[in-house]
Enzyme design. Structure first.
Site, PDB file in Angstrom:
ATOM      1  N   SER A  63       3.809  11.229   7.607  1.00 13.91           N
ATOM      2  CA  SER A  63       4.292  12.126   6.559  1.00 13.91           C
ATOM      3  C   SER A  63       5.244  13.194   7.075  1.00 13.91           C
ATOM      4  O   SER A  63       5.176  13.621   8.230  1.00 13.91           O
ATOM      5  CB  SER A  63       3.108  12.795   5.857  1.00 13.91           C
ATOM      6  OG  SER A  63       2.451  11.890   5.019  1.00 13.91           O
ATOM      7  N   ARG A 103       0.773  16.976  12.892  1.00 14.30           N
ATOM      8  CA  ARG A 103       1.552  16.161  11.964  1.00 14.30           C
ATOM      9  C   ARG A 103       1.914  16.898  10.661  1.00 14.30           C
ATOM     10  O   ARG A 103       1.556  18.033  10.435  1.00 14.30           O
ATOM     11  CB  ARG A 103       0.782  14.885  11.616  1.00 14.30           C
ATOM     12  CG  ARG A 103      -0.615  15.094  11.046  1.00 14.30           C
ATOM     13  CD  ARG A 103      -1.284  13.725  10.835  1.00 14.30           C
ATOM     14  NE  ARG A 103      -2.667  13.828  10.392  1.00 14.30           N
ATOM     15  CZ  ARG A 103      -3.708  13.920  11.204  1.00 14.30           C
ATOM     16  NH1 ARG A 103      -3.525  13.943  12.518  1.00 14.30           N
ATOM     17  NH2 ARG A 103      -4.936  13.991  10.720  1.00 14.30           N
ATOM     18  N   ASP A 104       2.630  16.136   9.826  1.00 11.46           N
ATOM     19  CA  ASP A 104       2.940  16.484   8.436  1.00 11.46           C
ATOM     20  C   ASP A 104       3.842  17.712   8.307  1.00 11.46           C
ATOM     21  O   ASP A 104       3.509  18.675   7.602  1.00 11.46           O
ATOM     22  CB  ASP A 104       1.655  16.688   7.625  1.00 11.46           C
ATOM     23  CG  ASP A 104       0.691  15.523   7.720  1.00 11.46           C
ATOM     24  OD1 ASP A 104       1.147  14.413   8.034  1.00 11.46           O
ATOM     25  OD2 ASP A 104      -0.517  15.719   7.489  1.00 11.46           O
ATOM     26  N   GLN A 138       4.364   7.273   2.069  1.00 10.63           N
ATOM     27  CA  GLN A 138       3.742   6.477   3.117  1.00 10.63           C
ATOM     28  C   GLN A 138       3.522   5.063   2.591  1.00 10.63           C
ATOM     29  O   GLN A 138       2.904   4.871   1.539  1.00 10.63           O
ATOM     30  CB  GLN A 138       2.426   7.115   3.541  1.00 10.63           C
ATOM     31  CG  GLN A 138       2.594   8.457   4.237  1.00 10.63           C
ATOM     32  CD  GLN A 138       3.236   8.303   5.600  1.00 10.63           C
ATOM     33  OE1 GLN A 138       2.567   8.002   6.575  1.00 10.63           O
ATOM     34  NE2 GLN A 138       4.554   8.508   5.675  1.00 10.63           N
ATOM     35  N   TRP A 159       0.836  -1.207   0.000  1.00 11.49           N
ATOM     36  CA  TRP A 159       0.000   0.000   0.000  1.00 11.49           C
ATOM     37  C   TRP A 159       0.870   1.256   0.000  1.00 11.49           C
ATOM     38  O   TRP A 159       1.881   1.329   0.695  1.00 11.49           O
ATOM     39  CB  TRP A 159      -0.888  -0.002   1.236  1.00 11.49           C
ATOM     40  CG  TRP A 159      -1.485   1.344   1.543  1.00 11.49           C
ATOM     41  CD1 TRP A 159      -0.931   2.346   2.303  1.00 11.49           C
ATOM     42  CD2 TRP A 159      -2.740   1.842   1.094  1.00 11.49           C
ATOM     43  NE1 TRP A 159      -1.777   3.440   2.349  1.00 11.49           N
ATOM     44  CE2 TRP A 159      -2.892   3.156   1.613  1.00 11.49           C
ATOM     45  CE3 TRP A 159      -3.755   1.312   0.305  1.00 11.49           C
ATOM     46  CZ2 TRP A 159      -4.013   3.940   1.367  1.00 11.49           C
ATOM     47  CZ3 TRP A 159      -4.873   2.091   0.060  1.00 11.49           C
ATOM     48  CH2 TRP A 159      -5.003   3.383   0.588  1.00 11.49           C
ATOM     49  N   ASP A 164       0.518   9.139   0.875  1.00 13.86           N
ATOM     50  CA  ASP A 164       1.143  10.455   0.707  1.00 13.86           C
ATOM     51  C   ASP A 164       2.589  10.415   0.204  1.00 13.86           C
ATOM     52  O   ASP A 164       3.414   9.666   0.734  1.00 13.86           O
ATOM     53  CB  ASP A 164       1.187  11.205   2.037  1.00 13.86           C
ATOM     54  CG  ASP A 164      -0.151  11.309   2.726  1.00 13.86           C
ATOM     55  OD1 ASP A 164      -1.150  10.820   2.175  1.00 13.86           O
ATOM     56  OD2 ASP A 164      -0.199  11.888   3.825  1.00 13.86           O
ATOM     57  N   GLU A 207      -4.623  18.753   6.676  1.00 14.13           N
ATOM     58  CA  GLU A 207      -3.488  17.841   6.601  1.00 14.13           C
ATOM     59  C   GLU A 207      -2.464  18.363   5.598  1.00 14.13           C
ATOM     60  O   GLU A 207      -2.741  19.256   4.797  1.00 14.13           O
ATOM     61  CB  GLU A 207      -3.935  16.435   6.167  1.00 14.13           C
ATOM     62  CG  GLU A 207      -4.812  15.713   7.169  1.00 14.13           C
ATOM     63  CD  GLU A 207      -5.034  14.255   6.808  1.00 14.13           C
ATOM     64  OE1 GLU A 207      -4.831  13.420   7.691  1.00 14.13           O
ATOM     65  OE2 GLU A 207      -5.401  13.953   5.658  1.00 14.13           O
TER      66      GLU A 207
END
Length: 532
Positions: free
Chosen positions: A103, A170-171, A60, A39, A42, A223
């Protein structure tokens, strides 16, 4: 990075979908990156190795399944030309099975501000990854550095470098701001609808400068933010700052999408010129856009790539043994004279595809300088098609012709399967709506027929790029790559990316152009060729 609670809901829905739905087609895209197996979502850590002439893409990655799940890693791929990608070993791994290396971004620490490097490491290869470490208890920002040009990484012993006592933080996207000679980070306080802006001297200690909050579409959460200086198309010596924010779920068309804001940045605050949220890509399958830290100047200063899927249905799309693709890499510029309508010009993000191919077939010209009628449709069979095609269409609408609003006044392109023409994509332009439409629902694949979130029909508003002699001219470039369609209107003023799925082996290669109204459409150019 998708919220775990939302994934739990998706997992519940997935349990009700028959397993056969996920394995009906396995035609791998030719010029869109896919992992060898597992799988992918991002894109992360984009950078250019100027010493080796190599581009790096991290992403990811769940190598253990074809659906999102923990532990989550940073996968890695490299390219010499931004079109053909080589899978590399996993670059960053989480420390626990119930955690994820979420991420983040990559910087090149040319001046060794972090102190991680010595003189044996070429300054062009001093890579530092800034990423989110996700556990059930928190999301914190970590850094790792590479001593071998971005293939393996060592985690900083004093991580985290930034924490906020939150599971929704995050990110991080980091860049160097030369006027203040500081590192700048944007990071999402996702469910507070905040993009926080931090500064640092050394990538280790961070100071909060400001927040860009509650702007544009909010959806469920913010995000994957990004802040980058984008040059003007009209005058590349001038530029504006662009803030990218991803939304999921809650996109206007359902699921996930990217929006952007144009403004100024002074090293502390990003100020948007207006409160207007603008759409990066009007398709259903373009999310988590990230830009490269640095580029080869040949391609411009602002390059980006996105995940070519949508969280509404990404876990169910048919693919095996991998799931998900990336978009093409796109150079971005700002059209400061974009004609939104006859009375208003706006600043608009413009994108064009990078497609470096040396083995494309010859262009097949269907029509040039001709008026389309119901009786003279144009047809071609690319009998050896691989299913990867590109086309160019320049057409004009006769503005002197009066058409009843009750008439569907269309120019349609029909891309049909070579083995089974009952499977096809239909796309085209309708005059009354002034929109380019796509119908991706004509497939025998069970997922396409039954998944309620996989919207079959969609459209994009189009404005002419010029008008003269009672003709309004439009332009579209399209790339069809096994199961991904990218459309660029008027040289990239508007873009739409959508996936589609046909039965395995039924490559698209038969193309028809038709109209429902005589003498309304003038075809300046229409040509198609196979990409091998």
């Amino acid at each position: 990075m998708l919220l775990q609670a939302f994934l739990f809901l998706l997992a519940g829905f997935a349990a009700k979908i028959s397993a056969s739905m996920t394995n009906e087609t396995s035609d791998r895209p030719l010029v869109h990156f896919t992992p060898n197996k597992g799988w992918m979502n991002d894109p992360n850590g984009l950078w250019y190795d100027a010493k080796e002439g190599k581009w790096h893409l991290y992403f990811q990655y769940n190598p253990n399944d074809t659906v999102w799940g923990l532990p989550l890693f940073w996968g890695h791929a490299t390219s010499d030309d931004l079109t053909h990608w080589q899978d590399e070993p996993v670059a960053i791994a989480p420390k626990r099975k119930d955690s994820g290396a979420y991420s983040g971004s990559m910087v090149i620490d040319y001046n060794n501000t972090s102190g991680f490097f010595n003189d044996t490491i070429d300054p062009r290869q001093r890579c530092v990854a800034i990423w989110t470490y996700n556990t059930p208890e928190s999301e914190e920002q970590y850094i790792s550095y590479s001593l071998d040009g971005g293939y393996t990484f060592t985690e900083y012993q004093k991580n985290p470098v930034l924490a906020a006592n939150s599971t929704q933080f995050r990110d991080p996207k980091v860049f160097w701001y030369e006027p203040s000679k500081k590192w700048i980070m944007t990071a999402a306080k996702s469910q507070d609808y905040k993009i926080e802006i931090y500064s640092s001297d050394d990538l280790k200690s961070w100071k909060l400068e400001s927040a860009f909050a509650n702007e544009g579409f909010l959806g469920y959460q913010y995000e994957c933010p990004g802040l980058i200086e984008v040059p003007s198309e009209q005058d590349p010596s001038k530029s504006h700052w662009v803030m990218f924010i991803s939304i999921n779920p809650g996109a206007p068309a359902g699921g996930s999408f990217n929006q952007y804001f144009v403004g100024s940045f002074n090293g502390h605050h990003f100020e948007a010129f207006d409160n207007q949220s603008r759409v990066v890509d009007f398709g259903k399958d373009y999310y988590a856009l990230q830009t490269f830290f640095n580029t080869d100047p040949t391609y411009g200063s602002a390059l980006g790539i996105a995940w070519a899927s949508n969280w509404e249905y990404s876990a169910f799309v048919p693919s095996n043994p991998w799931r998900s693709s990336m978009s093409l890499v796109r150079p971005f510029s700002l059209n400061t004279e974009y004609q939104a309508n006859p009375e208003t010009e706006l600043i608009n993000l413009k994108a064009e595809p990078i497609l470096n191919i040396s083995s494309a077939g010859p262009w097949s010209r269907f029509a040039t300088n001709t008026t389309l009628t119901k009786a003279n449709s144009y047809n071609v069979d690319l009998s050896n098609s691989t299913g990867t095609l590109e086309f160019e269409l320049v057409y004009a609408v006769n503005t002197t012709q009066t058409i009843s609003k009750s008439v569907f006044a269309d120019l349609s392109l029909w891309f049909k399967g070579l083995e089974d023409p009952e499977e096809y994509l239909r796309m085209g332009f309708e005059v009354s709506a002034s929109s380019f439409f796509l119908d991706r629902g004509n497939s025998k694949v069970k997922f396409v027929k039954e998944n309620p979130y996989f919207t079959n029909r969609m459209s994009v508003n189009n404005q002419p790029f010029k008008s003269e002699n009672d003709l309004s001219y439009y332009k579209v470039y399209g790339l069809l790559d096994q199961n991904i369609l990218e459309l660029y209107f008027n040289d990239g003023d508007v873009v739409s990316t959508n996936t589609y799925f046909m039965t395995t082996g039924n490559a698209l290669g038969s193309v028809n152009m038709t109209t429902g109204v005589d003498n309304l459409f003038y075809i300046d150019k229409f040509q198609v060729r196979e990409v091998k």
